[in-house]
Design an enzyme around this catalytic site. Structure first.
Site, PDB file in Angstrom:
ATOM      1  N   HIS A   1      28.593  33.552  10.436  1.00 22.00           N
ATOM      2  CA  HIS A   1      27.934  32.353  10.867  1.00 22.00           C
ATOM      3  C   HIS A   1      28.173  32.367  12.529  1.00 22.00           C
ATOM      4  O   HIS A   1      29.288  33.098  12.979  1.00 22.00           O
ATOM      5  CB  HIS A   1      28.662  30.986  10.366  1.00 22.00           C
ATOM      6  CG  HIS A   1      30.118  30.930  10.755  1.00 22.00           C
ATOM      7  ND1 HIS A   1      31.179  31.485  10.401  1.00 22.00           N
ATOM      8  CD2 HIS A   1      30.528  29.999  11.716  1.00 22.00           C
ATOM      9  CE1 HIS A   1      32.174  31.222  10.687  1.00 22.00           C
ATOM     10  NE2 HIS A   1      31.920  30.126  11.515  1.00 22.00           N
TER      11      HIS A   1
ATOM     12  N   ARG B   1      44.003  56.374  30.907  1.00 19.20           N
ATOM     13  CA  ARG B   1      43.421  56.470  29.772  1.00 19.20           C
ATOM     14  C   ARG B   1      43.342  55.227  28.966  1.00 19.20           C
ATOM     15  O   ARG B   1      44.134  54.643  28.649  1.00 19.20           O
ATOM     16  CB  ARG B   1      44.152  57.436  28.862  1.00 19.20           C
ATOM     17  CG  ARG B   1      44.136  58.886  29.687  1.00 19.20           C
ATOM     18  CD  ARG B   1      44.704  60.117  28.572  1.00 19.20           C
ATOM     19  NE  ARG B   1      44.148  59.991  27.282  1.00 19.20           N
ATOM     20  CZ  ARG B   1      44.909  59.942  26.209  1.00 19.20           C
ATOM     21  NH1 ARG B   1      46.257  59.633  26.330  1.00 19.20           N
ATOM     22  NH2 ARG B   1      44.235  60.069  25.167  1.00 19.20           N
TER      23      ARG B   1
ATOM     24  N   GLN C   1      26.951  29.306  15.886  1.00 17.58           N
ATOM     25  CA  GLN C   1      26.766  28.211  16.409  1.00 17.58           C
ATOM     26  C   GLN C   1      25.551  27.876  17.405  1.00 17.58           C
ATOM     27  O   GLN C   1      25.320  28.945  18.143  1.00 17.58           O
ATOM     28  CB  GLN C   1      27.968  27.320  16.708  1.00 17.58           C
ATOM     29  CG  GLN C   1      29.353  27.277  15.735  1.00 17.58           C
ATOM     30  CD  GLN C   1      30.420  26.652  16.448  1.00 17.58           C
ATOM     31  OE1 GLN C   1      30.050  25.270  16.928  1.00 17.58           O
ATOM     32  NE2 GLN C   1      31.522  27.023  16.206  1.00 17.58           N
TER      33      GLN C   1
ATOM     34  N   CYS D   1      29.422  29.100   1.786  1.00 16.97           N
ATOM     35  CA  CYS D   1      28.704  29.883   0.960  1.00 16.97           C
ATOM     36  C   CYS D   1      27.640  29.044   0.208  1.00 16.97           C
ATOM     37  O   CYS D   1      27.855  27.616   0.208  1.00 16.97           O
ATOM     38  CB  CYS D   1      29.581  30.395  -0.260  1.00 16.97           C
ATOM     39  SG  CYS D   1      30.515  31.748   0.335  1.00 16.97           S
TER      40      CYS D   1
ATOM     41  N   CYS E   1      34.792  28.190   0.245  1.00 15.64           N
ATOM     42  CA  CYS E   1      33.982  28.406   1.271  1.00 15.64           C
ATOM     43  C   CYS E   1      33.163  27.499   1.737  1.00 15.64           C
ATOM     44  O   CYS E   1      32.216  27.091   1.005  1.00 15.64           O
ATOM     45  CB  CYS E   1      33.341  29.953   1.560  1.00 15.64           C
ATOM     46  SG  CYS E   1      32.415  30.019   3.352  1.00 15.64           S
TER      47      CYS E   1
ATOM     48  N   SER F   1      36.562  29.864  12.295  1.00 11.44           N
ATOM     49  CA  SER F   1      37.389  29.063  11.165  1.00 11.44           C
ATOM     50  C   SER F   1      37.412  29.731   9.848  1.00 11.44           C
ATOM     51  O   SER F   1      37.624  29.011   8.886  1.00 11.44           O
ATOM     52  CB  SER F   1      36.751  27.508  11.199  1.00 11.44           C
ATOM     53  OG  SER F   1      35.424  27.723  10.966  1.00 11.44           O
TER      54      SER F   1
ATOM     55  N   HIS G   1      29.500  36.260   1.671  1.00 13.04           N
ATOM     56  CA  HIS G   1      30.559  35.558   2.353  1.00 13.04           C
ATOM     57  C   HIS G   1      31.376  37.016   3.026  1.00 13.04           C
ATOM     58  O   HIS G   1      32.040  36.685   4.055  1.00 13.04           O
ATOM     59  CB  HIS G   1      31.587  35.066   1.296  1.00 13.04           C
ATOM     60  CG  HIS G   1      32.888  34.637   1.865  1.00 13.04           C
ATOM     61  ND1 HIS G   1      32.942  33.390   2.544  1.00 13.04           N
ATOM     62  CD2 HIS G   1      34.175  35.029   1.883  1.00 13.04           C
ATOM     63  CE1 HIS G   1      34.202  33.058   2.736  1.00 13.04           C
ATOM     64  NE2 HIS G   1      34.876  34.202   2.594  1.00 13.04           N
TER      65      HIS G   1
ATOM     66  N   ASN H   1      31.843  32.965  17.503  1.00 12.29           N
ATOM     67  CA  ASN H   1      33.109  33.132  17.302  1.00 12.29           C
ATOM     68  C   ASN H   1      33.419  34.069  16.055  1.00 12.29           C
ATOM     69  O   ASN H   1      33.224  33.509  14.986  1.00 12.29           O
ATOM     70  CB  ASN H   1      34.049  31.944  17.252  1.00 12.29           C
ATOM     71  CG  ASN H   1      33.796  30.968  18.570  1.00 12.29           C
ATOM     72  OD1 ASN H   1      33.814  31.487  19.739  1.00 12.29           O
ATOM     73  ND2 ASN H   1      33.850  29.846  18.215  1.00 12.29           N
TER      74      ASN H   1
ATOM     75  N   HIS I   1      33.087  33.847   6.746  1.00 11.78           N
ATOM     76  CA  HIS I   1      31.680  33.898   6.368  1.00 11.78           C
ATOM     77  C   HIS I   1      30.764  34.170   7.837  1.00 11.78           C
ATOM     78  O   HIS I   1      31.213  33.482   8.666  1.00 11.78           O
ATOM     79  CB  HIS I   1      31.277  32.566   5.713  1.00 11.78           C
ATOM     80  CG  HIS I   1      29.983  32.642   5.008  1.00 11.78           C
ATOM     81  ND1 HIS I   1      29.872  32.380   3.626  1.00 11.78           N
ATOM     82  CD2 HIS I   1      28.836  32.899   5.218  1.00 11.78           C
ATOM     83  CE1 HIS I   1      28.659  32.801   3.409  1.00 11.78           C
ATOM     84  NE2 HIS I   1      27.933  32.843   4.278  1.00 11.78           N
TER      85      HIS I   1
HETATM   86  P1  H2U Z   1      33.617  28.391  13.996  1.00  9.25           P
HETATM   87  O1  H2U Z   1      34.157  29.179  12.888  1.00  9.25           O
HETATM   88  O2  H2U Z   1      33.023  28.857  15.170  1.00  9.25           O
HETATM   89  O3  H2U Z   1      34.642  27.104  14.266  1.00  9.25           O
HETATM   90  O4  H2U Z   1      32.463  27.467  13.527  1.00  9.25           O
HETATM   91  C1  H2U Z   1      32.314  26.750  12.281  1.00  9.25           C
HETATM   92  C2  H2U Z   1      31.761  25.232  12.559  1.00  9.25           C
HETATM   93  O5  H2U Z   1      31.531  24.567  11.282  1.00  9.25           O
HETATM   94  C3  H2U Z   1      32.679  24.501  13.199  1.00  9.25           C
HETATM   95  O6  H2U Z   1      32.127  23.972  14.600  1.00  9.25           O
HETATM   96  C4  H2U Z   1      31.892  23.376  11.438  1.00  9.25           C
HETATM   97  C5  H2U Z   1      32.960  23.439  12.241  1.00  9.25           C
HETATM   98  O7  H2U Z   1      32.731  21.942  13.213  1.00  9.25           O
HETATM   99  N1  H2U Z   1      31.958  22.809  10.029  1.00  9.25           N
HETATM  100  C6  H2U Z   1      30.927  22.000   9.511  1.00  9.25           C
HETATM  101  O8  H2U Z   1      30.072  21.591  10.163  1.00  9.25           O
HETATM  102  N2  H2U Z   1      31.004  21.431   8.229  1.00  9.25           N
HETATM  103  C7  H2U Z   1      32.188  21.757   7.403  1.00  9.25           C
HETATM  104  O9  H2U Z   1      32.353  21.308   6.501  1.00  9.25           O
HETATM  105  C8  H2U Z   1      33.312  22.664   8.100  1.00  9.25           C
HETATM  106  C9  H2U Z   1      33.027  23.103   9.510  1.00  9.25           C
HETATM  107 ZN    ZN Z   2      31.204  31.994   2.426  1.00  4.88          ZN
END
Ligand code: H2U
Ligand code: ZN
Length: 346
Positions: free
Chosen positions: A167, A29, A169, A53, A50, A162, A114, A154, A165
């Site tokens: 987002h 299960r 890539q 944002c 953030c 990271s 956000h 991700n 918010h």
């Molecule tokens: P992840 O949460 O998947 O890591 O994507 C966030 C991306 O944002 C990460 O690749 C980029 C990071 O390099 N980033 C910027 O381009 N500028 C920033 O000020 C912080 C993060």
């Molecule tokens: Zn934000």
């Protein structure tokens, strides 16, 4: 005894030409009743700290505009550079082969809010994200140095996101990345032999069976692939043969958005907690050639296994032999289907 339901067996992944070991006898299960509601602080709609944002400063000091819909920018920490030297082989034949690689990395904010996610956005907002993905693929793919556009997200700290918010890539690369190259190879070989697409035939077989379907939309279908590695892994496959987002009409993009929303919302219901994942779209190479073998699709790779905190690790036999799972794709699909059907239209 049913081999696929009861006994250790291997399943074949025709897209990657690899096998997964399935051990259903270890747990009959998938759903063991544990629900660990994660006591997460509710994110605010706007976070002054953030970097995604509207109106806030990013690393390096650039300030985001006061955007009201989607927003795309060049990644401030890009893994690839657009004007690296053209790809010359450092060593083309030896045991230490290498070549330079050009590319462009961008970040896409799905919404100014956000506190939202693909599961919480309405379908029209996700359709705007799909439109932006399509426009970015067309724009980046038209560049001479770009051969492939990889869109991904991700979600959740467990998968390395990271920032909460909403987002994703885009990494646009000169060469096909390894996994896309394997899918390209497999789809071409199948098309050459059968005169039909691999994923078109696969989707028809899954719809005839039904056991692994999560949600069937008008143009796109979400399912747990027969060869899934991650416990709740899913794919979204189009009913019509199309290799890129640009080939989809407005109704198809809207349906893709709705299926993405359903899948994301279903995940959040499995353990009553935000479900981490990496997701992304696989599209045909952007070399300007026709790719009749290619069928655009999305993959969701979610790590959770038994609760909001118990995850699957790909270790041991899986690093040294091949991937392995306990709960079957059919059990996972039944659970996700139940969750997806309770998602209300938005
Ligand atoms: P992840 O949460 O998947 O890591 O994507 C966030 C991306 O944002 C990460 O690749 C980029 C990071 O390099 N980033 C910027 O381009 N500028 C920033 O000020 C912080 C993060
Ligand atoms: Zn934000």
């Amino acid at each position: 005894m049913d081999v696929l339901r009861d006994l250790p067996h291997r399943r074949y992944n025709p897209l990657l030409d690899e096998w997964v070991l399935v051990s259903p006898h270890r747990t009959q299960r998938p759903w063991q009743g544990q629900v660990e509601a994660v006591a997460g602080a509710m994110a605010p709609p706007y976070d002054p700290a953030c970097y995604l944002c509207p109106g806030n400063a990013r690393a390096g000091g650039v300030r985001n505009p006061a955007y009201t819909g989607t927003f795309v920018f060049d990644n401030d920490f890009a893994a690839l550079l657009p004007d690296a030297p053209a790809a010359h082989q450092l060593d083309a034949t030896g045991l230490m082969r290498a070549h330079a690689e050009r590319g462009i990395c961008r970040v896409i904010c799905y919404s100014p809010r956000h506190d939202l996610s693909l599961a919480a956005l309405d379908t029209a907002s996700i359709a705007a994200v799909v439109d932006l993905w399509a426009a970015q693929t067309a724009e980046l793919g038209a560049r001479e140095a770009i051969g492939s556009v990889q869109i991904f997200e991700n979600r959740g700290a467990m998968m390395g996101a990271s920032n909460p918010h909403p987002h994703g890539q885009i990494w646009a690369t000169e060469h096909l990345p390894t996994i896309v190259a394997r899918e390209d190879q497999a789809q071409r070989a199948y098309h050459a032999t059968h005169g039909r697409t691999l994923l078109g035939d696969y989707l028809a077989a899954e719809e005839a069976d039904g056991a692994r379907i999560v949600w069937a939309g008008a143009s796109f279908v979400a399912l747990v692939p027969f060869w899934a590695v991650w416990p709740f892994e899913t794919m979204i496959i189009g009913r019509r043969v199309a290799g890129t987002l640009s080939a989809l009409d407005a109704a198809e993009r809207h349906d893709l958005a709705e299926v993405i929303r359903r899948v994301a919302a279903a995940y959040d219901r499995v353990f009553e907690a935000p479900f981490p994942y990496s997701m992304g779209l696989h599209q045909q190479p952007c070399d300007g050639a026709a790719h009749p073998a290619w069928q655009l699709h999305a993959h969701f790779f979610p790590p959770l296994l038994r609760s909001a905190t118990v995850r699957k690790f790909l270790v041991g036999f899986e690093l040294l032999g091949e991937p392995q799972r306990d709960i079957t794709a059919e059990h996972a699909a039944a659970r996700l289907r139940e969750c997806a059907s309770s998602v209300v239209p938005a």
